[in-house]
Design a protein around this motif. Structure first.
Motif, PDB file in Angstrom:
ATOM      1  N   ALA A  78       0.442  -1.540   0.044  1.00 30.77           N
ATOM      2  CA  ALA A  78      -0.138   0.281   0.111  1.00 30.77           C
ATOM      3  C   ALA A  78       0.567   1.259  -0.076  1.00 30.77           C
ATOM      4  N   LYS A  79       2.100   1.356   0.779  1.00 30.36           N
ATOM      5  CA  LYS A  79       2.488   3.385   1.183  1.00 30.36           C
ATOM      6  C   LYS A  79       3.276   2.154  -0.659  1.00 30.36           C
ATOM      7  N   THR A  80       3.726   1.470  -0.889  1.00 30.61           N
ATOM      8  CA  THR A  80       4.846   1.441  -2.307  1.00 30.61           C
ATOM      9  C   THR A  80       4.328   1.827  -3.870  1.00 30.61           C
ATOM     10  N   ILE A  81       3.017   1.792  -3.252  1.00 30.13           N
ATOM     11  CA  ILE A  81       1.973   2.450  -4.277  1.00 30.13           C
ATOM     12  C   ILE A  81       1.304   3.711  -4.580  1.00 30.13           C
ATOM     13  N   ARG A  82       0.526   4.134  -3.004  1.00 30.44           N
ATOM     14  CA  ARG A  82       1.205   5.219  -2.901  1.00 30.44           C
ATOM     15  C   ARG A  82       1.421   6.497  -3.382  1.00 30.44           C
ATOM     16  N   TYR A  83       2.680   5.558  -2.924  1.00 30.48           N
ATOM     17  CA  TYR A  83       3.920   6.951  -3.413  1.00 30.48           C
ATOM     18  C   TYR A  83       4.399   6.553  -4.993  1.00 30.48           C
ATOM     19  N   ALA A  84       4.385   5.742  -5.655  1.00 33.96           N
ATOM     20  CA  ALA A  84       4.025   5.268  -7.406  1.00 33.96           C
ATOM     21  C   ALA A  84       2.687   6.629  -7.805  1.00 33.96           C
ATOM     22  N   LEU A  85       1.672   6.702  -6.823  1.00 29.02           N
ATOM     23  CA  LEU A  85       0.943   6.582  -7.610  1.00 29.02           C
ATOM     24  C   LEU A  85       0.865   8.304  -7.765  1.00 29.02           C
ATOM     25  N   SER A  86       0.801   9.265  -6.319  1.00 23.85           N
ATOM     26  CA  SER A  86       1.848  10.547  -6.514  1.00 23.85           C
ATOM     27  C   SER A  86       2.536  10.963  -7.681  1.00 23.85           C
TER      28      SER A  86
END
Length: 454
Positions: free
Chosen positions: A63-71
Motif C-alpha cells: 500500500a505504501k509503495t503503490i501510494r507513493y508511486a501513484l503521486s
C-alpha cells in the motif's frame, strides 16, 4: 453460492485519502473529451481486481509503495486527479483540479486462498473495491479509485474502479503498467502518456460520409441509461488451449482464410448463447463487440494515447443462420464486421456523433469485450506480474447487463487456455455451457483430431 450479507472474510479500512500529483505545478485547465469518450458505452464505471502473491522480502508494504508511486505517475496523468463536468449539451469534459485520486488501504482477515481462482463473483468480493452509491452523478465521484487490500498470507489485491469516459481499457492498462514502473523505482516512464483528445475532433460537416446516414445508425441522446434485465450472475468457464488449437485448424480449413482466436470464440459463444436463449428462428440477433481502433485511423493514433479509442461493432444474422449454418459462416460474419471499421467509417461516425445504444437492450443480442491484451496481466508493482485479473459487475437497483461476456487470461500457473466470464441468469448459464460443449464436439470430432495429428 454465498448469500448477500454473509461475508467469507472481513475487510478493515485502515486509511482513505486523496493522492495528488507530487509536483505542485500540476496544470489547472479544462480538457476536451472526444465523441468516442462521450459515447454511451463509455458512460459506465468499471471494477476489477488484480491479485498478487505474497513477496514480503521484495514488497513488504504494497500500500505504501503503490501510494507513493501513484503521486509520481499522476504528474503524467494529472487529468485523472481532476473531476468530470457536464456541459450544457450533455457531454462531459475534464476539469483539472489536482484534487487527487481516491486511495484506500485495507486489511483482510484471511489469506488469498479464500478467493479461490475467482471463477464466480461472490458478494464478499465487493468489499475489495471502493463503490460509490449507485445513483451518484458522475460529477460527484472520483474518476479513478485504487484500493489496496492486504491479506494475512502477505498477498494483496488491488481493487481498481475507473470511469470509462476518461479512458478505455487499454488506456487504463497503460496507466497501471506505468504505475507499476514507478513503484519499481523508474525515474521516468518508458512511453509517456498522450492526452490529445483533439486528435478525434469532428471534421467539417461537408466531409461526412453521407452513405453512413443511409445505413440508419441508431442515434442516441447523451442521457442514455442501461436497459433492465432479469437478475443475472457472474460465472466463468475455460476453454483449454488444445481445444482452441483444433477449433482454429477447423475454421481455417473451412474459411480458407486465417482466423483469430477472438473470431472463433466469439462465433462459438454466439451460437451457444442463441441456442440457450431458445429464441424463435424467425427473429434476428446481433453480436455486439468492442474493437480497439487505434491502428484503424489514418494515420494511426500515437503510442501512449490513453483516451477512449474503441467502437461497438455490430455483427447481425438471423437466429436460423446462427443456429444451423456451419460455425465458419458465423466466423466470416464477425470477420467482415471487423474489417468494415476503416478510417472512413470511423471518422464519419465521430463527425455525426451517432453511436448505437438501444441495440443492446434486446435479449436476443449478446455483447463481448476482450480484456486479454489490455495489459492488466503485465502490471508489476515490484513482486511480479498479477497472478489473476478479475472484472466485476453486479446488479444494483434492478439494473444489470445480461448476455455479456468478457475474455481474460486464466490464472497464472493454472490451466493454459482462454477464460470466458459471463453474465446471465444461472439457468441460462447451465444451458450455455452445455451448448458450448456440444458445438465444440460437433466441430472437433475424433476423425478430425486424427487428421490434424497425422
Amino acid at each position: 453460492m454465498e448469500k448477500e450479507g454473509l461475508a467469507e472474510f472481513n475487510v478493515e479500512i485502515l486509511e482513505s485519502c486523496l493522492v495528488q500529483p507530487c509536483l505542485p505545478d500540476s496544470p489547472r485547465s479544462t480538457l476536451y473529451l472526444s465523441n468516442l469518450d462521450n459515447q454511451p458505452a463509455a458512460r459506465v464505471a468499471v471494477n476489477m481486481l488484480l491479485v498478487y502473491e505474497g513477496c514480503a522480502n521484495v514488497l513488504p508494504d504494497p500500500a505504501k509503495t503503490i501510494r507513493y508511486a501513484l503521486s509520481k505517475v499522476l504528474v503524467y496523468y494529472y487529468p485523472l486527479a481532476g473531476r468530470l463536468r457536464k456541459k450544457e449539451d450533455g457531454k462531459f469534459q475534464v476539469e483539472c483540479t489536482g484534487e487527487g485520486v481516491l486511495f484506500v488501504e485495507t486489511l483482510v482477515d484471511k489469506s488469498l486462498s479464500i478467493l479461490g481462482d475467482l471463477e464466480q463473483l461472490r458478494p464478499s468480493f465487493k468489499q475489495l473495491v471502493f463503490r460509490f452509491p449507485f445513483d451518484t452523478a458522475m460529477e460527484d465521484v472520483h474518476p479513478m479509485v485504487l484500493q489496496v487490500n492486504r491479506f494475512t498470507c502477505g498477498g494483496f489485491v488491488v481493487g481498481v474502479t475507473f470511469y470509462h469516459i476518461l479512458c478505455d481499457g487499454r488506456g487504463v492498462g497503460k496507466f497501471l503498467i506505468d504505475l507499476g514502473e514507478m513503484a519499481r523505482g523508474h525515474v521516468k516512464l518508458s512511453i509517456e502518456p498522450i492526452w490529445d483528445r483533439e486528435l478525434l475532433k469532428p471534421r467539417n460537416l461537408l466531409t461526412q460520409d453521407l452513405k453512413l446516414l443511409e445505413e440508419k445508425i441508431e442515434s442516441t441522446s447523451h442521457s442514455w441509461e442501461p436497459p433492465l434485465y432479469e437478475e443475472s450472475i457472474q460465472m466463468s468457464l475455460i476453454l483449454h488451449s488444445e481445444t482452441i488449437k483444433y477449433m482454429k485448424q477447423r475454421m481455417i480449413q473451412e474459411c480458407m482464410d486465417n482466423c483469430t482466436t477472438f473470431e472463433i470464440v466469439a462465433a462459438l459463444i454466439w451460437r451457444a448463447m442463441t441456442k440457450a436463449l431458445e429464441i424463435p428462428v424467425t427473429q434476428s440477433t446481433k453480436n455486439i463487440f468492442a474493437v480497439d481502433v487505434r491502428r484503424s485511423f489514418s494515420p494511426p493514433l500515437p503510442n501512449g494515447y490513453y483516451g477512449n479509442c474503441f467502437v461497438m461493432a455490430c455483427a447481425e444474422a438471423t437466429i436460423n443462420d446462427v443456429m444451423n449454418q456451419p460455425l465458419s459462416y458465423i466466423v466470416n460474419i464477425i470477420k467482415k464486421t471487423k474489417m468494415s471499421l476503416n478510417n472512413k467509417y470511423l471518422r464519419s461516425t465521430i463527425d455525426m456523433d451517432q453511436f448505437p445504444s438501444s441495440i443492446i437492450s434486446d435479449q436476443a443480442n449478446i455483447m463481448l469485450s476482450d480484456w486479454r491484451w489490455l495489459g492488466y496481466n503485465e502490471v508489476d508493482f515490484g513482486s511480479g506480474s498479477s497472478m489473476n485479473v478479475f472484472p466485476m459487475h453486479w446488479n444494483e437497483n434492478g439494473i444489470n447487463v445480461s448476455n455479456f461476456f468478457m475474455f481474460v487470461h486464466p490464472p497464472k500457473e493454472k490451466v493454459d487456455g482462454f477464460k470466458i466470464i459471463a453474465w446471465m441468469p444461472l439457468q441460462k448459464f447451465q444451458l450455455f455451457e452445455m451448448e458450448v460443449e456440444a458445438t465444440i464436439n460437433q466441430c472437433i470430432t475424433n476423425d478430425f483430431k486424427n487428421q490434424c495429428n497425422s
